[in-house]
Design a protein around this motif. Sequence first.
Motif, PDB file in Angstrom:
ATOM      1  N   LEU A   1     -97.891  15.343 -83.657  1.00  0.00           N
ATOM      2  CA  LEU A   1     -96.588  15.459 -83.010  1.00  0.00           C
ATOM      3  C   LEU A   1     -96.440  16.923 -82.604  1.00  0.00           C
ATOM      4  CD1 LEU A   1     -94.585  13.392 -85.654  1.00  0.00           C
ATOM      5  CD2 LEU A   1     -95.353  12.607 -83.404  1.00  0.00           C
ATOM      6  N   LEU A   2     -96.453  17.196 -81.309  1.00  0.00           N
ATOM      7  CA  LEU A   2     -96.508  18.569 -80.830  1.00  0.00           C
ATOM      8  C   LEU A   2     -95.106  19.154 -80.713  1.00  0.00           C
ATOM      9  CD1 LEU A   2     -99.295  18.221 -78.113  1.00  0.00           C
ATOM     10  CD2 LEU A   2     -99.503  18.631 -80.569  1.00  0.00           C
ATOM     11  N   VAL A   3     -94.954  20.379 -81.220  1.00  0.00           N
ATOM     12  CA  VAL A   3     -93.650  21.039 -81.219  1.00  0.00           C
ATOM     13  C   VAL A   3     -93.750  22.369 -80.488  1.00  0.00           C
ATOM     14  CG1 VAL A   3     -92.886  19.920 -83.345  1.00  0.00           C
ATOM     15  CG2 VAL A   3     -94.105  22.103 -83.477  1.00  0.00           C
ATOM     16  N   ASP A   4     -92.608  22.792 -79.958  1.00  0.00           N
ATOM     17  CA  ASP A   4     -92.496  24.064 -79.255  1.00  0.00           C
ATOM     18  C   ASP A   4     -91.478  24.949 -79.963  1.00  0.00           C
ATOM     19  OD1 ASP A   4     -94.258  23.425 -76.934  1.00  0.00           O
ATOM     20  OD2 ASP A   4     -92.740  21.877 -76.568  1.00  0.00           O
ATOM     21  N   ASP A   5     -91.354  26.174 -79.479  1.00  0.00           N
ATOM     22  CA  ASP A   5     -90.432  27.131 -80.072  1.00  0.00           C
ATOM     23  C   ASP A   5     -89.014  26.560 -80.109  1.00  0.00           C
ATOM     24  OD1 ASP A   5     -89.699  29.662 -81.128  1.00  0.00           O
ATOM     25  OD2 ASP A   5     -88.962  30.270 -79.156  1.00  0.00           O
ATOM     26  N   GLY A   6     -88.392  26.637 -81.279  1.00  0.00           N
ATOM     27  CA  GLY A   6     -87.024  26.163 -81.430  1.00  0.00           C
ATOM     28  C   GLY A   6     -86.887  24.716 -81.827  1.00  0.00           C
ATOM     29  N   ALA A   7     -87.991  23.967 -81.860  1.00  0.00           N
ATOM     30  CA  ALA A   7     -87.920  22.562 -82.269  1.00  0.00           C
ATOM     31  C   ALA A   7     -87.423  22.469 -83.704  1.00  0.00           C
ATOM     32  CB  ALA A   7     -89.286  21.900 -82.135  1.00  0.00           C
ATOM     33  N   VAL A   8     -86.713  21.389 -84.000  1.00  0.00           N
ATOM     34  CA  VAL A   8     -86.149  21.190 -85.337  1.00  0.00           C
ATOM     35  C   VAL A   8     -86.757  19.937 -85.960  1.00  0.00           C
ATOM     36  CG1 VAL A   8     -84.048  20.659 -86.633  1.00  0.00           C
ATOM     37  CG2 VAL A   8     -83.998  22.385 -84.820  1.00  0.00           C
ATOM     38  N   ILE A   9     -87.224  20.084 -87.179  1.00  0.00           N
ATOM     39  CA  ILE A   9     -87.698  18.957 -87.983  1.00  0.00           C
ATOM     40  C   ILE A   9     -86.644  18.700 -89.048  1.00  0.00           C
ATOM     41  CG2 ILE A   9     -89.522  18.112 -89.518  1.00  0.00           C
ATOM     42  CD1 ILE A   9     -91.432  20.081 -88.099  1.00  0.00           C
ATOM     43  N   LEU A  10     -86.173  17.471 -89.137  1.00  0.00           N
ATOM     44  CA  LEU A  10     -85.149  17.126 -90.118  1.00  0.00           C
ATOM     45  C   LEU A  10     -85.784  16.426 -91.307  1.00  0.00           C
ATOM     46  CD1 LEU A  10     -82.222  15.853 -87.861  1.00  0.00           C
ATOM     47  CD2 LEU A  10     -82.380  18.038 -89.082  1.00  0.00           C
ATOM     48  N   LEU A  11     -85.506  16.969 -92.486  1.00  0.00           N
ATOM     49  CA  LEU A  11     -85.899  16.335 -93.743  1.00  0.00           C
ATOM     50  C   LEU A  11     -84.608  15.855 -94.403  1.00  0.00           C
ATOM     51  CD1 LEU A  11     -88.424  19.039 -95.048  1.00  0.00           C
ATOM     52  CD2 LEU A  11     -88.912  17.090 -93.555  1.00  0.00           C
ATOM     53  N   GLY A  12     -84.184  14.651 -94.060  1.00  0.00           N
ATOM     54  CA  GLY A  12     -82.850  14.220 -94.471  1.00  0.00           C
ATOM     55  C   GLY A  12     -81.829  15.114 -93.793  1.00  0.00           C
ATOM     56  N   GLN A  13     -81.010  15.832 -94.588  1.00  0.00           N
ATOM     57  CA  GLN A  13     -80.018  16.750 -94.046  1.00  0.00           C
ATOM     58  C   GLN A  13     -80.556  18.179 -93.889  1.00  0.00           C
ATOM     59  OE1 GLN A  13     -76.954  15.566 -93.016  1.00  0.00           O
ATOM     60  NE2 GLN A  13     -77.994  13.636 -93.492  1.00  0.00           N
TER      61      GLN A  13
END
Length: 328
Positions: free
Chosen positions: A149-161
């Motif tokens: 899953l490719l991400v760029d600068d500023g991307a957010v990954i959510l782990l629950g909250q």
Amino acid sequence: MVTKVWDDPVIYSIQVDLPQNPLRFLNVYVIVTPEQNLLIDTGFNRIECREALWCGIRELNLDLEKTSVFLTHVHSDHTGLAGDFVLQNCPIYMGRIDYNYLCGMKTGTNLTAMENQFHREGFPTKELVRQNRENQGRRYSVAQIFPALLVDDGAVILLGQLEVRCVHTPGHTPGHMALYLPEQRLLFSGDHILFDITPNISVWNGVPHSLEDYLNSLNKIRSLDIQATFPAHRHGESDVYRRIDTLQEHHRERLEEIRQAVETHPGSSAYQIAGMITWSTRGLGWEEFPAHQKWFAMGETLAHLIYLTDAEQIIRKEKDNFIQYYSA
């Protein structure tokens, strides 16, 4: 060895030893939440790393059905065991730039292009052959390209909250990514900021200004509000801002050392200049360096030579298809 390094959120570190490597070990961090876990980096694709990593995962009793993996950058001590998690159906996140670079290293011409560049800059052919044989990054790389899953600068990954923000910090590699937890003010710095060793800043195929990128990335991290930093190697400290100052001063001193070497020895190649400057090598002389250590030293020297050339402090000339440097 598993160590709890933070309480809220719960964060563990799994120490993955890197045999016969000056880095000594990799810190694999695991962020644990009730909804989702995130494991950061993996280790080399070799049996000693695999055993240490999976021993730590078993000790944590980690539920892989709700665990994702984040790879901070392309180097094999961080990506080598990615295939293990593909087999476990764990999602793998990686920065888009370094993932594409990894594909070019495995199936394209990135490595060949760098070897050709190093040869023109004076790296002897016999040393290139030796370093190909000795370089752990090549010997213990991931077996094959994996889906990510490719991400760029500023991307957010959510782990629950829990919000985990991706921060592009190029320099050590073209697409290096740090992770930042803004609410908790925590930074996972990967190899971008290390505290008792200096990250290697090298040249990369298709990347014109690695050192400038790195210095700008340090300032980018300086702008964040950080209370604790978790580096990928060795141990961290509380004051990341003081470490940024130290790293920037190190590169200012290295630039001046290289500029003086060029002034004193006009017409030298990058390889010759690399042998003139100061390295932390436990007393080894340049001729005693292992070939892969010369490769890293050469790459860093070139990054600084390019910076000085851009600043018009030195001049780069080509003679008989080889490159020489002169003071401006």
